[in-house]
Design an enzyme around this catalytic site. Structure first.
Site, PDB file in Angstrom:
ATOM      1  N   LYS A 196      30.026  56.209  29.161  1.00 53.43           N
ATOM      2  CA  LYS A 196      29.657  57.625  29.014  1.00 53.43           C
ATOM      3  C   LYS A 196      30.901  58.509  29.053  1.00 53.43           C
ATOM      4  CE  LYS A 196      27.207  61.368  31.491  1.00 53.43           C
ATOM      5  NZ  LYS A 196      26.275  61.736  32.592  1.00 53.43           N
ATOM      6  N   ASP A 232      30.367  68.254  32.070  1.00 57.99           N
ATOM      7  CA  ASP A 232      28.911  68.354  32.098  1.00 57.99           C
ATOM      8  C   ASP A 232      28.488  69.592  32.893  1.00 57.99           C
ATOM      9  OD1 ASP A 232      26.199  68.027  32.060  1.00 57.99           O
ATOM     10  OD2 ASP A 232      26.169  66.302  33.431  1.00 57.99           O
ATOM     11  N   LYS A 288      23.713  73.554  35.636  1.00 57.88           N
ATOM     12  CA  LYS A 288      23.845  73.084  37.017  1.00 57.88           C
ATOM     13  C   LYS A 288      24.180  74.243  37.941  1.00 57.88           C
ATOM     14  CE  LYS A 288      25.675  68.454  36.021  1.00 57.88           C
ATOM     15  NZ  LYS A 288      24.603  67.689  36.678  1.00 57.88           N
ATOM     16  N   ASP A 302      32.752  63.320  34.498  1.00 56.16           N
ATOM     17  CA  ASP A 302      31.610  62.727  33.800  1.00 56.16           C
ATOM     18  C   ASP A 302      32.033  61.896  32.578  1.00 56.16           C
ATOM     19  OD1 ASP A 302      28.911  62.456  34.233  1.00 56.16           O
ATOM     20  OD2 ASP A 302      28.341  64.076  32.858  1.00 56.16           O
ATOM     21  N   ASP A 307      20.340  68.532  31.029  1.00 57.02           N
ATOM     22  CA  ASP A 307      21.297  67.952  31.979  1.00 57.02           C
ATOM     23  C   ASP A 307      21.151  66.424  32.060  1.00 57.02           C
ATOM     24  OD1 ASP A 307      23.362  67.944  33.764  1.00 57.02           O
ATOM     25  OD2 ASP A 307      22.175  68.678  35.470  1.00 57.02           O
ATOM     26  N   GLU A 323      21.872  64.316  29.884  1.00 54.29           N
ATOM     27  CA  GLU A 323      22.537  64.151  28.587  1.00 54.29           C
ATOM     28  C   GLU A 323      23.199  62.792  28.415  1.00 54.29           C
ATOM     29  OE1 GLU A 323      23.976  65.343  31.193  1.00 54.29           O
ATOM     30  OE2 GLU A 323      25.919  64.336  31.106  1.00 54.29           O
ATOM     31  N   ARG A 325      22.174  59.793  29.110  1.00 54.10           N
ATOM     32  CA  ARG A 325      21.298  58.784  28.524  1.00 54.10           C
ATOM     33  C   ARG A 325      21.100  59.014  27.025  1.00 54.10           C
ATOM     34  NH1 ARG A 325      16.551  60.292  32.653  1.00 54.10           N
ATOM     35  NH2 ARG A 325      18.420  60.553  33.942  1.00 54.10           N
TER      36      ARG A 325
HETATM   37  N1  BES Z   1      26.583  63.752  35.217  1.00 53.41           N
HETATM   38  C1  BES Z   1      25.352  63.925  35.891  1.00 53.41           C
HETATM   39  C2  BES Z   1      25.184  62.975  37.074  1.00 53.41           C
HETATM   40  C3  BES Z   1      26.106  63.168  38.240  1.00 53.41           C
HETATM   41  C4  BES Z   1      25.721  63.958  39.311  1.00 53.41           C
HETATM   42  C5  BES Z   1      27.312  62.509  38.313  1.00 53.41           C
HETATM   43  C6  BES Z   1      26.539  64.118  40.405  1.00 53.41           C
HETATM   44  C7  BES Z   1      28.143  62.652  39.407  1.00 53.41           C
HETATM   45  C8  BES Z   1      27.751  63.448  40.462  1.00 53.41           C
HETATM   46  C9  BES Z   1      24.199  63.670  34.934  1.00 53.41           C
HETATM   47  O1  BES Z   1      24.423  64.028  33.624  1.00 53.41           O
HETATM   48  C10 BES Z   1      23.041  64.489  35.419  1.00 53.41           C
HETATM   49  O2  BES Z   1      23.149  65.681  35.406  1.00 53.41           O
HETATM   50  N2  BES Z   1      21.955  63.841  35.837  1.00 53.41           N
HETATM   51  C11 BES Z   1      20.801  64.509  36.293  1.00 53.41           C
HETATM   52  C12 BES Z   1      19.599  63.815  35.700  1.00 53.41           C
HETATM   53  C13 BES Z   1      18.321  64.572  35.884  1.00 53.41           C
HETATM   54  C14 BES Z   1      18.377  65.878  35.138  1.00 53.41           C
HETATM   55  C15 BES Z   1      17.175  63.715  35.392  1.00 53.41           C
HETATM   56  C16 BES Z   1      20.779  64.465  37.817  1.00 53.41           C
HETATM   57  O3  BES Z   1      21.188  63.451  38.380  1.00 53.41           O
HETATM   58  O4  BES Z   1      20.399  65.441  38.417  1.00 53.41           O
HETATM   59 ZN    ZN Z   2      26.349  63.973  33.003  1.00 55.55          ZN
HETATM   60 MN    MN Z   3      24.021  66.064  33.284  1.00 57.38          MN
END
Ligand code: BES
Ligand code: ZN
Ligand code: MN
Length: 517
Positions: free
Chosen positions: A284, A289, A296, A307, A366, A368, A370
């Site tokens: 990824k 992000d 966020k 990210d 968010d 993204e 996947r």
């Molecule tokens: N890049 C984030 C995940 C992340 C969070 C990495 C904290 C490192 C530290 C990812 O893209 C994300 O935002 N995931 C969401 C998924 C949700 C919206 C289903 C999450 O984990 O909140």
């Molecule tokens: Zn992300």
């Molecule tokens: Mn995200």
């Protein structure tokens, strides 16, 4: 840095610093005698410091003593815990912690003494019956890798000088009793190459988002490909759209920095490795992000420059594999995008079509990672990949569940998952399996599309894996490195920032293919 493996006694090795592990209890046999001789040559200082409690076996407690009558003017006593628990993971960290202790000191030759007790400890990283105990070659490889990675510090990326910069070593001498010094020497050199690869990954990952955007990441990959003789194809937005990569294209729309799908390859079309595999490493690469329209909270948003770590890891890993096995067929794919809000951004509720034809409702912009991985996994299979592994900072949930020391992992079929985890264990990297529970698939149902990209928060970690599974038809493992990819504060064995986690696992896994099963 030159590396030398020598079978000598630790006190006879010429170096600036001799590092010596301190274990709980007494070392037995020849090790005990060697330690007693070291102590004698320091006028009993090691024993005195130990009785005082200044020197102890507490993991990675490091005390510098005057070497007096040694080949080295300084002896670094390093807490190494229980000898019976000294596994591969501890060996790597022990070595990195030694090198990090030398930061700011004038040291160019380091010697590390590895008593035979650690080689025969039998401790394993996973505790699984299938994990072979560490051999002398494994130990030497991990120590060379640890010292090499231990000299990495991101503090110098953006400034000229830094007082606490790690010591730049000219020479590392590994002092170990082993039957076959030539084999140990080869193992040490292999460890150093893996360590150098991790440094490449860490350095790219630590760079700021205003510095590394998708185009810059693709340029860095192109430079590495040229330097190491890998084929590279960088797919820009026009080609990606034409090919039908609707998930990949949905994410970068809000940004002025256009997306790039970076594809690195070793070996020709249709070639397989000695095990009949063409392995694809997929990472990824979200260079920042923000969450997009599903933005966020501002708290810790700066961490989202990390990210892109999965992408940096696979780019470095294919280079490392190429250095160690020049003829090994291998693929690496790094979808790189910047996830930003803007007038062109994908909105919650938008419907997009994946490269494999599946229709997806973007319920949350968010989620993204996947999306871009889905198309990259499909494309990896189209390029002929028979086996897949991806690394991604995919969910906050994985860090809440496992913290910063255990990487969550998914995979199917189980045999391939076990193969990946065993390769990781050989490098001291630790994974914990998350089940792909079919019952949750219906939670991701959509009124308008085949499914959506998130869904109710309960079981969201499982659902992230279920989503990715929709885009693979071959053996596949997904590593969620969101917790383990970077440290918020320095550790004895690592600086703040990117850890390079899973780089060694991927290299080890790929290199299996250099030999028939
Ligand atoms: N890049 C984030 C995940 C992340 C969070 C990495 C904290 C490192 C530290 C990812 O893209 C994300 O935002 N995931 C969401 C998924 C949700 C919206 C289903 C999450 O984990 O909140
Ligand atoms: Zn992300
Ligand atoms: Mn995200």
């Amino acid at each position: 840095m030159q590396i030398r493996v020598v079978p000598d006694q630790p006190w006879s090795v010429a170096a600036d610093v001799l590092a010596v592990p301190v274990f709980a209890g007494d070392l037995a046999g020849a090790d005990g005698e060697a330690l007693a001789e070291l102590d004698r040559r320091l006028g009993g200082a090691i024993g005195e410091y130990r009785r005082l409690g200044e020197v102890s076996s507490e993991l990675f407690r490091r005390v510098m003593l005057h070497g007096q009558d040694l080949g080295a003017p300084w002896l670094l006593a390093v807490g190494a815990g229980d000898a019976a628990a000294f596994d591969r993971r501890t060996a790597y960290r022990f070595a990195a912690a030694i090198e990090r202790r030398l930061a700011g000191l004038h040291v160019s030759r380091l010697a590390v003494w590895l008593p035979s007790s650690v080689v025969t400890s039998g401790a394993t990283t996973t505790g699984a019956a299938a994990e072979a105990p560490m051999s002398a070659a494994d130990l030497v490889m991990l120590v060379a890798r640890g010292v090499t990675e231990g000299s990495y510090d991101p503090a110098t990326i953006y400034r000229e000088s830094y007082d606490e910069a790690p010591a730049a070593l000219d020479e590392l001498v590994i002092v170990v009793r082993g039957a076959d010094v030539a084999a140990l020497q080869a193992a040490a050199e292999r460890g150093a190459v893996i360590g150098e690869g991790a440094r490449v990954a860490r350095d790219l990952a630590n760079r700021a988002s205003n510095d590394v955007n998708p185009e810059v990441l693709a340029d860095a990959a192109t430079d590495l490909a040229k330097a190491h003789g890998l084929a590279i194809d960088v797919i820009g937005p026009e080609r990606a759209t034409e090919m039908g990569m609707g998930l990949f294209m949905a994410v970068g729309r809000g940004s002025d920095n256009p997306p790039r799908l970076i594809v690195l390859r070793n070996g020709g079309d249709g070639e397989h490795d000695a095990r009949g595999r063409l392995l694809a490493l997929v990472g990824k690469g979200v260079t920042f992000d923000s969450g997009g329209i599903s933005i966020k909270p501002s708290d810790r948003m700066e961490e989202m420059k990390m990210d892109k770590t999965g992408a940096c890891t696979v780019i470095a890993a294919i280079v490392t594999a190429k250095r160690l096995a020049p003829d090994l067929p291998l693929l690496a794919l790094a979808p790189a995008v910047e996830n930003m809000p803007g007038p062109h951004s994908t909105r919650p509720g938008d419907i997009v079509k994946a490269l494999n034809g599946k229709v997806v409702e973007v319920q949350n912009t968010d989620a993204e990672g996947r999306l871009i991985l889905g198309d990259a996994l499909t494309y990896a299979e189209r390029l002929g990949a028979t086996h897949l592994i991806d690394a991604a900072t995919l969910t906050g949930a994985v860090e809440r569940a496992f913290g910063k020391q255990v990487t969550g992992a998914f995979g199917t079929p189980q045999g391939w998952y076990d193969t990946v985890v065993a390769a990781g264990a050989r490098q001291g990297e630790r994974y914990w399996q998350i089940p792909l529970v079919d019952d949750y698939v219906r939670d991701m149902e959509s009124w308008y599309a085949d499914f959506q990209n998130s869904g109710p928060a309960d079981g969201s970690l499982v659902k992230s894996g279920l989503f990715l599974r929709e885009f693979v038809t071959r053996p596949w493992v997904h590593l969620d490195i969101a917790g383990t990819a970077y440290m918020r504060r320095p550790m004895p064995w690592a600086p703040r920032g990117a850890t390079g986690v899973s780089h060694a696992t991927m290299v080890e896994l790929a290199l299996e293919g250099a030999n028939p099963a």
